[in-house]
Design a protein around this motif. Sequence first.
Motif, PDB file in Angstrom:
ATOM      1  N   GLU A  39       6.635   4.988  -8.870  1.00  0.00           N
ATOM      2  CA  GLU A  39       7.862   5.742  -8.637  1.00  0.00           C
ATOM      3  C   GLU A  39       8.704   5.111  -7.544  1.00  0.00           C
ATOM      4  N   LYS A  40       8.033   4.701  -6.458  1.00  0.00           N
ATOM      5  CA  LYS A  40       8.763   4.118  -5.317  1.00  0.00           C
ATOM      6  C   LYS A  40       8.863   2.593  -5.404  1.00  0.00           C
ATOM      7  N   LYS A  41       8.143   2.037  -6.391  1.00  0.00           N
ATOM      8  CA  LYS A  41       8.147   0.585  -6.589  1.00  0.00           C
ATOM      9  C   LYS A  41       7.725  -0.156  -5.308  1.00  0.00           C
ATOM     10  N   CYS A  42       6.609   0.307  -4.783  1.00  0.00           N
ATOM     11  CA  CYS A  42       6.057  -0.322  -3.573  1.00  0.00           C
ATOM     12  C   CYS A  42       4.538  -0.299  -3.676  1.00  0.00           C
ATOM     13  N   SER A  43       3.852  -0.921  -2.703  1.00  0.00           N
ATOM     14  CA  SER A  43       2.387  -1.005  -2.744  1.00  0.00           C
ATOM     15  C   SER A  43       1.766  -0.326  -1.523  1.00  0.00           C
ATOM     16  N   TYR A  44       0.528   0.080  -1.704  1.00  0.00           N
ATOM     17  CA  TYR A  44      -0.257   0.651  -0.596  1.00  0.00           C
ATOM     18  C   TYR A  44      -1.706   0.194  -0.790  1.00  0.00           C
ATOM     19  N   THR A  45      -2.557   0.476   0.177  1.00  0.00           N
ATOM     20  CA  THR A  45      -3.952   0.011   0.105  1.00  0.00           C
ATOM     21  C   THR A  45      -4.918   1.179   0.195  1.00  0.00           C
ATOM     22  N   GLU A  46      -6.064   0.990  -0.454  1.00  0.00           N
ATOM     23  CA  GLU A  46      -7.171   1.930  -0.354  1.00  0.00           C
ATOM     24  C   GLU A  46      -8.440   1.138  -0.085  1.00  0.00           C
ATOM     25  N   GLU A  47      -9.284   1.696   0.808  1.00  0.00           N
ATOM     26  CA  GLU A  47     -10.465   0.966   1.292  1.00  0.00           C
ATOM     27  C   GLU A  47     -11.677   1.233   0.406  1.00  0.00           C
ATOM     28  N   ALA A  48     -12.517   0.215   0.298  1.00  0.00           N
ATOM     29  CA  ALA A  48     -13.795   0.336  -0.409  1.00  0.00           C
ATOM     30  C   ALA A  48     -14.860  -0.362   0.433  1.00  0.00           C
ATOM     31  N   GLN A  49     -16.072   0.200   0.428  1.00  0.00           N
ATOM     32  CA  GLN A  49     -17.143  -0.346   1.253  1.00  0.00           C
ATOM     33  C   GLN A  49     -18.415  -0.463   0.433  1.00  0.00           C
ATOM     34  N   CYS A  50     -19.120  -1.579   0.676  1.00  0.00           N
ATOM     35  CA  CYS A  50     -20.415  -1.794   0.027  1.00  0.00           C
ATOM     36  C   CYS A  50     -21.479  -1.009   0.769  1.00  0.00           C
ATOM     37  N   GLU A  56     -17.520   1.530  -4.725  1.00  0.00           N
ATOM     38  CA  GLU A  56     -16.614   2.238  -5.621  1.00  0.00           C
ATOM     39  C   GLU A  56     -15.226   1.614  -5.515  1.00  0.00           C
ATOM     40  N   ILE A  57     -14.787   1.027  -6.623  1.00  0.00           N
ATOM     41  CA  ILE A  57     -13.464   0.424  -6.670  1.00  0.00           C
ATOM     42  C   ILE A  57     -12.434   1.547  -6.752  1.00  0.00           C
ATOM     43  N   PRO A  58     -11.402   1.537  -5.914  1.00  0.00           N
ATOM     44  CA  PRO A  58     -10.377   2.593  -5.972  1.00  0.00           C
ATOM     45  C   PRO A  58      -9.787   2.717  -7.384  1.00  0.00           C
ATOM     46  N   LYS A  59      -9.612   3.943  -7.849  1.00  0.00           N
ATOM     47  CA  LYS A  59      -9.098   4.185  -9.201  1.00  0.00           C
ATOM     48  C   LYS A  59      -7.661   3.699  -9.361  1.00  0.00           C
ATOM     49  N   CYS A  60      -6.932   3.647  -8.244  1.00  0.00           N
ATOM     50  CA  CYS A  60      -5.535   3.227  -8.339  1.00  0.00           C
ATOM     51  C   CYS A  60      -5.392   1.726  -8.554  1.00  0.00           C
ATOM     52  N   PHE A  61      -6.503   0.970  -8.312  1.00  0.00           N
ATOM     53  CA  PHE A  61      -6.423  -0.490  -8.436  1.00  0.00           C
ATOM     54  C   PHE A  61      -6.461  -0.892  -9.916  1.00  0.00           C
ATOM     55  N   LYS A  62      -5.546  -1.752 -10.287  1.00  0.00           N
ATOM     56  CA  LYS A  62      -5.487  -2.298 -11.636  1.00  0.00           C
ATOM     57  C   LYS A  62      -5.593  -3.813 -11.543  1.00  0.00           C
ATOM     58  N   GLU A  63      -6.662  -4.319 -12.165  1.00  0.00           N
ATOM     59  CA  GLU A  63      -6.865  -5.775 -12.097  1.00  0.00           C
ATOM     60  C   GLU A  63      -5.763  -6.482 -12.885  1.00  0.00           C
ATOM     61  N   HIS A  64      -5.150  -7.480 -12.264  1.00  0.00           N
ATOM     62  CA  HIS A  64      -4.036  -8.192 -12.879  1.00  0.00           C
ATOM     63  C   HIS A  64      -4.545  -9.225 -13.875  1.00  0.00           C
ATOM     64  N   SER A  65      -4.031  -9.172 -15.056  1.00  0.00           N
ATOM     65  CA  SER A  65      -4.427 -10.125 -16.098  1.00  0.00           C
ATOM     66  C   SER A  65      -3.533 -11.361 -16.036  1.00  0.00           C
ATOM     67  N   SER A  66      -4.164 -12.520 -16.145  1.00  0.00           N
ATOM     68  CA  SER A  66      -3.396 -13.775 -16.109  1.00  0.00           C
ATOM     69  C   SER A  66      -2.542 -13.933 -17.366  1.00  0.00           C
ATOM     70  N   LEU A  67      -2.892 -13.189 -18.422  1.00  0.00           N
ATOM     71  CA  LEU A  67      -2.104 -13.275 -19.648  1.00  0.00           C
ATOM     72  C   LEU A  67      -0.763 -12.559 -19.494  1.00  0.00           C
TER      73      LEU A  67
END
Length: 345
Positions: free
Chosen positions: A304-315, A321-332
């Motif tokens: 909506e705002k066309k901007c980025s933010y971060t969410e933390e994950a720890q081993c 647990e990978i944040p649900k908001c993260f979308k892996e970028h495809s090279s295609l």
Amino acid sequence: MVSAVLILFLNFLCHASVAGRTCPQPEDIPFAEVVPFKTFYLTGEQIVYSCKPGYVSRGGMRRFTCPLSGVWPINTLKCTPRVCPFAGLLENGAVRYTTFEYPNTVNFSCNPGFYLNGTNSAKCTEEGKWSPELPVCAPISCSPPPIPKFATLSIYKPTAGNNSLYRDTAVFECLPHHAMFGNGTVTCTAYGNWTALPECREIKCPFPSRPDNGFVNYPAKQALLYKDKATYGCHDTYTLDGPEEIECTKLGNWSAQPSCKASCKLSVKKATVLYQGERVKLQEQFKNGMLHGDKVSFFCKNKEKKCSYTEEAQCIDGTIEIPKCFKEHSSLAFWKTDASDVKPC
């Protein structure tokens, strides 16, 4: 002849009138006494004033004669108390008083750490001297402190021969493998004794257990005692959770219980993340997996705002647990912008 008889008669009346006059009881002077003391005195009788014991005269007459008039002369005698020597200072103590005159009393007390060597009060006597003699405040001392079992006296500097004075200290240490219970520093009190002595006890700890996926090393002896140490390590791909070295404590247990935690395998193949404040490639930085406790921040898009933010994950012990908001970028999908390249919100 008649005139001569008349003169003799008049002389007789005058003599009888004078002979019949007396002086009253003399004036009462504070702190003085009269000798002789009577209710009345005949003409010509003498009295003597004197100050009572403990008092001295200040001017005025002392001896008086009853006159023909029957009126005592003016008496200016004054009797004032004797004054004892100044007693207002007591080194290392205090003096409580009103005046130093007879028959007053002064009281003495000593500061903490000192005791009265002598009386706690003295009275100004009739002679203008203190009785009993004035005391002194002598320092209170403690004999050398007794040494507790399994302890040594590490610091002791007596300041009064072999003894210590008020507020002096002594320091104890326990023998090896003995723990101290109580304060190792004792103090000479105002009562001439030492504060509570510490206690030294031999302490044993159980043999430390080997952690899963790791190992532990400790001294090879029949029992592990206070201050003995053990070291921990982990097998490959495992991370030590806790200190590498632990110590046997005075409570008979170990200072920590380290364990070995598993590394995390990453399901994400490609991503730019924040690690320790820097942007890194996830697949390069953690090609062998993330160690337990490692933290990274994934970039996510706010569409909506066309901007980025971060969410933390720890081993945590093999799990992340990978944040649900993260979308892996495809090279295609080369026309799409990766979240890490979008301006931050």
